[in-house]
Design a protein around this motif. Structure first.
Motif, mmCIF file in Angstrom:
data_model
loop_
_atom_site.group_PDB
_atom_site.id
_atom_site.type_symbol
_atom_site.label_atom_id
_atom_site.label_comp_id
_atom_site.label_asym_id
_atom_site.label_seq_id
_atom_site.Cartn_x
_atom_site.Cartn_y
_atom_site.Cartn_z
ATOM 1 N N ILE A 7 40.512 48.160 34.992
ATOM 2 C CA ILE A 7 40.301 46.473 34.771
ATOM 3 C C ILE A 7 41.386 45.206 35.330
ATOM 4 O O ILE A 7 41.553 44.242 35.819
ATOM 5 N N VAL A 8 42.155 45.322 34.399
ATOM 6 C CA VAL A 8 43.130 44.573 34.305
ATOM 7 C C VAL A 8 43.954 44.389 35.641
ATOM 8 O O VAL A 8 44.223 43.516 36.512
ATOM 9 N N LEU A 9 44.472 46.086 36.429
ATOM 10 C CA LEU A 9 44.763 45.915 37.963
ATOM 11 C C LEU A 9 44.022 44.844 38.913
ATOM 12 O O LEU A 9 44.162 44.015 40.034
ATOM 13 N N ILE A 10 42.989 45.308 39.063
ATOM 14 C CA ILE A 10 41.417 45.351 39.480
ATOM 15 C C ILE A 10 41.454 43.010 39.669
ATOM 16 O O ILE A 10 41.666 42.442 40.728
ATOM 17 N N PHE A 11 40.772 42.989 38.744
ATOM 18 C CA PHE A 11 40.767 41.361 38.571
ATOM 19 C C PHE A 11 41.625 40.500 38.360
ATOM 20 O O PHE A 11 41.891 39.450 39.174
#
Length: 117
Positions: free
Chosen positions: A49-53
């Motif tokens: 989630i962190v990487l995508i957002f």
């Protein structure tokens, strides 16, 4: 213009890595278990989630500072909790982990530069 293209590419790099964390959760989870990470499956899912957002913040030039902060925290945690080359006994694993650690520190340096330029 060049900075915009580079931000798009860097954002895409993180987004693709986040997708890779989702697609290959089991592989990242096994690696995290070997490294003694707490709640490995949850950590892999949160990291995706962190990487995508945060990658999207770079790619779309929106809330970049928040994206840089999130990615910087991720890289620091991943580097010091997963890529502990100084603990490796096997020379090949030590080299591999040191390269991952160095790569993360180089990307972290780039993110800090982006935040302040």
């Amino acid at each position: 213009m060049i900075k915009t293209i580079l931000l798009i590419l860097l954002g895409l790099f993180f987004i693709l890595n986040g997708i890779n964390h989702i697609v290959n959760t089991h592989i990242y989870e096994e690696y995290s278990v070997k490294r003694g990470l707490v709640s490995p499956r949850l950590m892999v899912q949160l990291s995706s989630i962190v990487l995508i957002f945060d990658g999207a913040t770079l790619m779309f030039n929106f809330l970049i500072r928040y994206g840089v902060i999130g990615l910087s925290i991720f890289l620091i945690i991943a580097s010091f909790s997963l890529h502990q080359f100084w603990k490796e006994k096997d020379n090949q694993l030590k080299l591999l982990e040191s390269m991952h650690f160095a790569k993360n520190m180089a990307i972290l340096t780039e993110l800090i530069y982006i935040a302040y330029s």
